[in-house]
Design a protein around this motif. Structure first.
Motif, PDB file in Angstrom:
ATOM      1  N   LEU A   1       0.828  -1.213   0.000  1.00 15.15           N
ATOM      2  CA  LEU A   1       0.000   0.000   0.000  1.00 15.15           C
ATOM      3  C   LEU A   1       0.860   1.259   0.000  1.00 15.15           C
ATOM      4  O   LEU A   1       0.586   2.221  -0.725  1.00 15.15           O
ATOM      5  N   LEU A   2       1.913   1.252   0.825  1.00 12.17           N
ATOM      6  CA  LEU A   2       2.751   2.437   0.935  1.00 12.17           C
ATOM      7  C   LEU A   2       3.680   2.576  -0.265  1.00 12.17           C
ATOM      8  O   LEU A   2       3.976   3.683  -0.710  1.00 12.17           O
TER       9      LEU A   2
ATOM     10  N   HIS B   1     -11.044   9.705  -0.542  1.00 13.57           N
ATOM     11  CA  HIS B   1     -11.415   8.302  -0.585  1.00 13.57           C
ATOM     12  C   HIS B   1     -10.284   7.539  -1.281  1.00 13.57           C
ATOM     13  O   HIS B   1      -9.706   8.032  -2.261  1.00 13.57           O
ATOM     14  N   PRO B   2      -9.933   6.336  -0.799  1.00 12.27           N
ATOM     15  CA  PRO B   2      -8.776   5.619  -1.369  1.00 12.27           C
ATOM     16  C   PRO B   2      -8.894   5.313  -2.855  1.00 12.27           C
ATOM     17  O   PRO B   2      -7.880   5.110  -3.525  1.00 12.27           O
ATOM     18  N   GLU B   3     -10.110   5.279  -3.392  1.00 13.55           N
ATOM     19  CA  GLU B   3     -10.270   4.965  -4.804  1.00 13.55           C
ATOM     20  C   GLU B   3     -10.591   6.200  -5.636  1.00 13.55           C
ATOM     21  O   GLU B   3     -10.864   6.099  -6.838  1.00 13.55           O
ATOM     22  N   ALA B   4     -10.566   7.373  -4.998  1.00 17.05           N
ATOM     23  CA  ALA B   4     -10.864   8.608  -5.726  1.00 17.05           C
ATOM     24  C   ALA B   4      -9.698   9.007  -6.617  1.00 17.05           C
ATOM     25  O   ALA B   4      -8.533   8.852  -6.259  1.00 17.05           O
TER      26      ALA B   4
ATOM     27  N   ILE C   1      -8.897   2.332   3.656  1.00 13.24           N
ATOM     28  CA  ILE C   1      -8.626   1.363   2.592  1.00 13.24           C
ATOM     29  C   ILE C   1      -9.206  -0.013   2.923  1.00 13.24           C
ATOM     30  O   ILE C   1      -9.791  -0.674   2.057  1.00 13.24           O
ATOM     31  N   VAL C   2      -9.061  -0.460   4.172  1.00 15.04           N
ATOM     32  CA  VAL C   2      -9.593  -1.775   4.537  1.00 15.04           C
ATOM     33  C   VAL C   2     -11.116  -1.832   4.379  1.00 15.04           C
ATOM     34  O   VAL C   2     -11.645  -2.811   3.826  1.00 15.04           O
ATOM     35  N   PRO C   3     -11.894  -0.815   4.824  1.00 14.35           N
ATOM     36  CA  PRO C   3     -13.342  -0.844   4.540  1.00 14.35           C
ATOM     37  C   PRO C   3     -13.652  -0.867   3.042  1.00 14.35           C
ATOM     38  O   PRO C   3     -14.591  -1.548   2.612  1.00 14.35           O
ATOM     39  N   ALA C   4     -12.864  -0.123   2.247  1.00 14.51           N
ATOM     40  CA  ALA C   4     -13.060  -0.141   0.801  1.00 14.51           C
ATOM     41  C   ALA C   4     -12.769  -1.531   0.237  1.00 14.51           C
ATOM     42  O   ALA C   4     -13.445  -2.007  -0.684  1.00 14.51           O
TER      43      ALA C   4
END
Length: 319
Positions: free
Chosen positions: A129-130, A141-144, A225-228
């Motif tokens: 991730l990093l 939002h992580p996917e934005a 990120i984990v909820p996404a």
């Protein structure tokens, strides 16, 4: 009898000799140190001196081309890596991942089936991730604003970490353990998947704005990120809404700067044995040395020691 975890997958002659060395005096001393049948799987019980001697001679001796692999070939340790298990050394991430593989095997045995199912993430999850910089904008939002290629890469990452080679998939589990390392300091996230509750356990620092700043990217990964990821894997069960991390205040804390990784193992060990961290007590120096020796010994055998009957009873009660 074949054991995995040694260089060739078979118990070395030197180790076989030691395992056959139990004299009546050894057995009597071990019985006294055990304190009775209830402590047979107790990681606080001192390891026998002859086993410690074997570790120093064959694992921690003169530098060599020693390579350890688990029986599935999913974890590998070199001589340099196993040195970090010695007292007063900073634990290497490869040792953390290797021991987690043993925990996965232990959690899959039949005696633990009635209890809540656990999922264990390797530290490489955060490295990915990093490294790809999905934690760049901590307010978005992580996917934005991801391109189609970037989004496909993130979804591929989700899929690759949704299963473990041993044990249930992430969606079939009740809890997930996420060991993390920031600037050589280890800490632990635990996700209650069904209750959507996120815990952070740090063996050294207290919760505050400074810690939030230091761990900002890890917290973002866990809260956003984990909820996404869960929403992507099963949108009917998970809405993808942001989680909120809760800091665990009542827990044993390290007394130095190099035992954080061992404490993370110790936290997991206590929880997996059905014990609340607020009730956990161990000696911060000799107790942690003992735990290091026992982790090294279990890795040398390629098998985590069993959870005793009391621990199984506690787990079945939901503790």
């Amino acid at each position: 009898m074949v054991k995995f975890g040694s260089r060739s997958g078979v118990i070395p002659d030197s180790l076989r000799m030691i395992l056959d060395m139990d004299t009546d005096e050894d057995k009597l001393k071990d019985k006294l140190r055990r304190g009775g049948p209830g402590r047979r799987a107790d990681m606080t019980r001192p390891l026998k001196n002859r086993k410690i001697f074997w570790l120093y001679k064959h694992w921690w001796g003169n530098k060599n081309d020693f390579i350890w692999r688990d029986h599935r070939g999913t974890a590998e340790l070199t001589w340099d890596y196993v040195q970090t298990l010695k007292p007063e050394c900073d634990l290497d991430s490869n040792v953390v991942d290797a021991y987690i593989e043993l925990l996965k095997v232990r959690e899959s045995i039949s005696g633990l089936e009635p209890t809540a199912k656990k999922f264990f993430f390797n530290f490489s999850f955060f490295v990915q991730l990093l490294l790809i910089d999905y934690c760049k904008d901590l307010k978005a939002h992580p996917e934005a604003e991801l391109s189609d290629v970037q989004l496909a890469g993130l979804h591929s990452l989700y899929n690759s970490y949704a299963v473990q080679r041993i044990g249930p998939s992430l969606l079939d589990c009740d809890f997930a353990f996420y060991p993390c390392c920031n600037d050589a300091h280890w800490f632990l996230f635990i996700l209650d998947i069904k209750q959507h509750k996120l815990l952070l356990i740090d063996p050294l620092a207290e919760w505050g704005d400074s810690l939030k700043s230091i761990y900002s990217r890890y917290i973002y990964a866990m809260e956003c990120i984990v909820p996404a990821m869960l929403h992507y894997l099963d949108p009917s069960r998970f809405d993808g809404h942001k989680l909120k991390v809760h800091f665990v205040q009542e827990r044993p804390m390290q007394s130095n700067t190099h035992d954080c990784g061992v404490y993370v193992f110790k936290y997991m060990d206590v929880i997996l044995n059905g014990i609340s961290l607020r009730d956990a007590v161990w000696e911060p120096v000799l107790g942690i040395w003992t735990f290091r020796y026992r982790i090294a010994w279990e890795l040398s055998k390629g098998l985590a020691r069993r959870i005793n009957d009391y621990g199984i009873q506690q787990r079945n009660r939901g503790l």
